[in-house]
Scaffold this motif. Structure first.
Motif, mmCIF file in Angstrom:
data_model
loop_
_atom_site.group_PDB
_atom_site.id
_atom_site.type_symbol
_atom_site.label_atom_id
_atom_site.label_comp_id
_atom_site.label_asym_id
_atom_site.label_seq_id
_atom_site.Cartn_x
_atom_site.Cartn_y
_atom_site.Cartn_z
ATOM 1 N N THR A 115 0.754 -1.190 -0.034
ATOM 2 C CA THR A 115 0.182 -0.123 0.120
ATOM 3 C C THR A 115 0.846 1.286 0.141
ATOM 4 O OG1 THR A 115 -1.698 -1.157 1.504
ATOM 5 C CG2 THR A 115 -2.042 1.231 1.196
ATOM 6 N N ALA A 116 0.639 2.191 -0.890
ATOM 7 C CA ALA A 116 1.392 3.502 -1.271
ATOM 8 C C ALA A 116 2.896 3.076 -1.117
ATOM 9 C CB ALA A 116 1.138 4.381 0.087
ATOM 10 N N ASN A 117 3.818 3.399 -0.162
ATOM 11 C CA ASN A 117 5.282 3.092 -0.155
ATOM 12 C C ASN A 117 5.508 1.927 0.920
ATOM 13 O OD1 ASN A 117 4.950 4.835 2.085
ATOM 14 N ND2 ASN A 117 6.527 5.955 1.667
ATOM 15 N N ILE A 118 4.399 1.311 1.161
ATOM 16 C CA ILE A 118 5.017 0.238 2.224
ATOM 17 C C ILE A 118 4.824 -1.076 1.579
ATOM 18 C CG2 ILE A 118 3.826 -0.796 4.385
ATOM 19 C CD1 ILE A 118 2.594 1.817 5.252
ATOM 20 N N SER A 119 5.780 -1.736 1.560
ATOM 21 C CA SER A 119 5.790 -3.214 1.020
ATOM 22 C C SER A 119 5.306 -3.961 2.121
ATOM 23 C CB SER A 119 7.160 -3.546 0.657
ATOM 24 O OG SER A 119 7.527 -2.707 -0.719
ATOM 25 N N GLU A 120 4.529 -5.027 1.800
ATOM 26 C CA GLU A 120 3.874 -5.808 2.818
ATOM 27 C C GLU A 120 3.943 -7.204 2.515
ATOM 28 O OE1 GLU A 120 -0.317 -5.225 3.299
ATOM 29 O OE2 GLU A 120 -0.361 -3.106 3.339
ATOM 30 N N LEU A 121 4.596 -7.971 3.641
ATOM 31 C CA LEU A 121 4.801 -9.271 3.504
ATOM 32 C C LEU A 121 3.418 -10.112 3.405
ATOM 33 C CD1 LEU A 121 7.381 -9.810 6.500
ATOM 34 C CD2 LEU A 121 7.805 -10.131 4.040
ATOM 35 N N LYS A 122 3.564 -11.210 2.588
ATOM 36 C CA LYS A 122 2.438 -12.236 2.421
ATOM 37 C C LYS A 122 2.482 -12.790 3.931
ATOM 38 C CE LYS A 122 2.531 -12.994 -2.355
ATOM 39 N NZ LYS A 122 2.596 -14.290 -3.469
ATOM 40 N N LYS A 123 1.237 -12.657 4.426
ATOM 41 C CA LYS A 123 0.849 -13.169 5.699
ATOM 42 C C LYS A 123 -0.398 -13.534 5.987
ATOM 43 C CE LYS A 123 1.206 -8.313 7.785
ATOM 44 N NZ LYS A 123 1.438 -7.869 6.160
ATOM 45 N N PHE A 124 -0.821 -14.311 7.176
ATOM 46 C CA PHE A 124 -2.059 -14.636 7.537
ATOM 47 C C PHE A 124 -2.261 -14.526 8.869
ATOM 48 C CE2 PHE A 124 0.311 -18.637 6.775
ATOM 49 C CZ PHE A 124 0.099 -19.467 8.078
ATOM 50 N N HIS A 125 -3.558 -14.788 9.373
ATOM 51 C CA HIS A 125 -3.827 -14.514 10.959
ATOM 52 C C HIS A 125 -4.473 -15.945 11.253
ATOM 53 C CE1 HIS A 125 -3.658 -10.258 9.534
ATOM 54 N NE2 HIS A 125 -3.477 -9.862 10.820
ATOM 55 N N ARG A 126 -4.057 -16.316 12.365
ATOM 56 C CA ARG A 126 -4.598 -17.425 12.955
ATOM 57 C C ARG A 126 -5.644 -17.276 13.991
ATOM 58 N NH1 ARG A 126 -1.915 -22.235 12.361
ATOM 59 N NH2 ARG A 126 -3.738 -23.209 13.028
ATOM 60 N N GLY A 127 -6.401 -18.130 14.360
ATOM 61 C CA GLY A 127 -7.331 -17.942 15.499
ATOM 62 C C GLY A 127 -6.892 -17.616 16.659
ATOM 63 N N ASP A 128 -5.698 -17.731 17.004
ATOM 64 C CA ASP A 128 -5.101 -17.370 18.506
ATOM 65 C C ASP A 128 -4.699 -15.936 18.374
ATOM 66 O OD1 ASP A 128 -2.942 -17.558 16.777
ATOM 67 O OD2 ASP A 128 -1.630 -19.099 18.067
ATOM 68 N N GLY A 129 -4.823 -14.989 17.132
ATOM 69 C CA GLY A 129 -4.557 -13.840 17.199
ATOM 70 C C GLY A 129 -3.129 -13.687 16.634
ATOM 71 N N GLU A 130 -2.445 -14.573 16.377
ATOM 72 C CA GLU A 130 -0.992 -14.416 15.881
ATOM 73 C C GLU A 130 -1.084 -14.338 14.264
ATOM 74 O OE1 GLU A 130 1.351 -13.721 17.643
ATOM 75 O OE2 GLU A 130 1.327 -14.894 19.627
ATOM 76 N N VAL A 131 -0.020 -13.709 13.839
ATOM 77 C CA VAL A 131 -0.077 -13.438 12.377
ATOM 78 C C VAL A 131 1.343 -14.003 11.810
ATOM 79 C CG1 VAL A 131 0.568 -11.667 10.576
ATOM 80 C CG2 VAL A 131 -0.967 -11.235 12.541
ATOM 81 N N TYR A 132 1.548 -14.953 10.836
ATOM 82 C CA TYR A 132 2.582 -15.848 10.437
ATOM 83 C C TYR A 132 2.664 -15.387 9.103
ATOM 84 C CZ TYR A 132 1.976 -18.594 14.723
ATOM 85 O OH TYR A 132 1.677 -18.808 16.004
ATOM 86 N N SER A 133 4.103 -15.000 8.708
ATOM 87 C CA SER A 133 4.549 -14.730 7.494
ATOM 88 C C SER A 133 4.561 -15.886 6.538
ATOM 89 C CB SER A 133 5.733 -13.925 7.257
ATOM 90 O OG SER A 133 6.879 -14.412 7.723
ATOM 91 N N PHE A 134 4.560 -15.989 5.212
ATOM 92 C CA PHE A 134 4.844 -17.181 4.382
ATOM 93 C C PHE A 134 5.526 -16.723 3.050
ATOM 94 C CE2 PHE A 134 0.695 -16.027 2.865
ATOM 95 C CZ PHE A 134 0.463 -16.298 1.749
#
Length: 297
Positions: free
Chosen positions: A23-42
């Motif tokens: 988004t704009a000048n921010i490069s975002e990692l590919k990632k997903f959210h789990r049910g425990d609230g944690e975020v993991y990149s892949f």
């Protein structure tokens, strides 16, 4: 020849392997959210395949001149077959035909995403091009990258009985064995070139072997028990090793390769199954492949 499959589940350490649109000048990692609230990149399976094919060309001269733009679609050439392309043989293909469906070959080598074992904590890297801008007295351009260094895991499963076979085409047993061994060798030195970095995806831990069915036994069963202490969750792996597959004991078919000092509970890991160094693990797998295809070495 009895049907057999090779499945290997790896753990490696790397940083920020795959970016999305951003988004704009921010490069975002590919990632997903789990049910425990944690975020993991892949890193997507497509990105892993890309680097495997790139290294196949660099290490073993895999033929990459098998693609063109036909009927408005970028795809494999209509006259190319698995004889011409290791990539088409291992990873499959689809050639579309106007009003006639498509020629398809399912992949015999299946990859999973490479998923982080440690959660993403929103770390950011702020970048600018001041070095260039100051040369011409201009203001620098700004950018922000999401960054995540972690252990990652992915799984490779190869249906050995379908390698080198496509319709009326069947390659020699020697060629089949060589193609599988080349792909296995690539995982040993796998790396990823991204944003000026070369990330090392070579395994710190690998578990697997040859089994009577093409099933990714350890996919989703490799996890950390404790992020801070670097403890591998041996209970999940143990539950898989207690299974049987078509009457074969999974534990007997399984070997573990490990880099010393990777995990704090190394003693527990070595009790799961026969555990050797990474080099010894690969030599064992290559010998098993030759034995399956009855290749004299």
């Amino acid at each position: 020849m009895k049907n057999k499959a090779l499945t290997l589940t790896f753990i490696f350490k790397a940083s920020s392997l795959n970016y999305g649109e951003g988004t704009a000048n921010i490069s975002e990692l590919k990632k997903f959210h789990r049910g425990d609230g944690e975020v993991y990149s892949f890193a997507s399976r497509q990105s892993i395949r890309y680097d495997m094919v790139r290294l196949g060309n660099e290490f073993f001269n895999w033929n990459l001149n098998v693609v063109d733009k036909s009927k408005g679609v970028v795809q494999f050439k209509e006259d190319c077959t698995i004889e011409d392309s290791v990539e088409m043989d291992l990873f499959g293909y689809m050639k579309t035909k106007a009003k006639a469906g498509a020629d398809k070959r399912s992949a015999v080598a299946r990859l999973s995403h490479a998923v982080s074992l440690e959660p993403y904590r929103s770390d950011l890297e702020f970048l600018n091009n001041m070095g260039l801008a100051t040369r011409i007295n201009e203001n620098s351009n700004l950018a922000t990258l999401e960054q995540h260094e972690s252990l990652y895991t992915y799984t490779l499963t190869i249906d050995l009985s379908h390698v080198g076979v496509d319709g009326a085409i069947e390659l020699s047993e020697l060629e089949k064995a060589n193609r599988v061994k080349q792909l296995v060798e690539i995982t040993k030195y796998l790396n990823r070139e991204i944003r000026g970095r070369q990330e090392n995806l070579a395994p710190l831990f690998v578990i697997g072997g040859l089994y009577p069915i093409a099933n990714p036994f350890f996919l989703g069963r490799v996890a950390l028990q404790d992020f801070n202490a670097r403890l591998l969750n041996v209970k999940q792996i143990e539950s898989v090793l207690k299974q049987t597959a078509l009457g074969h004991d999974v534990r007997v078919c399984t070997k573990i390769g490990l880099v010393d000092g990777t995990f704090a509970n190394e003693n527990e890991i070595t009790e799961l199954a026969d555990t050797v160094s990474i080099e010894e693990f690969y030599q064992y797998i290559l010998q098993e492949i030759d034995a399956y295809y009855k290749v004299l070495v």
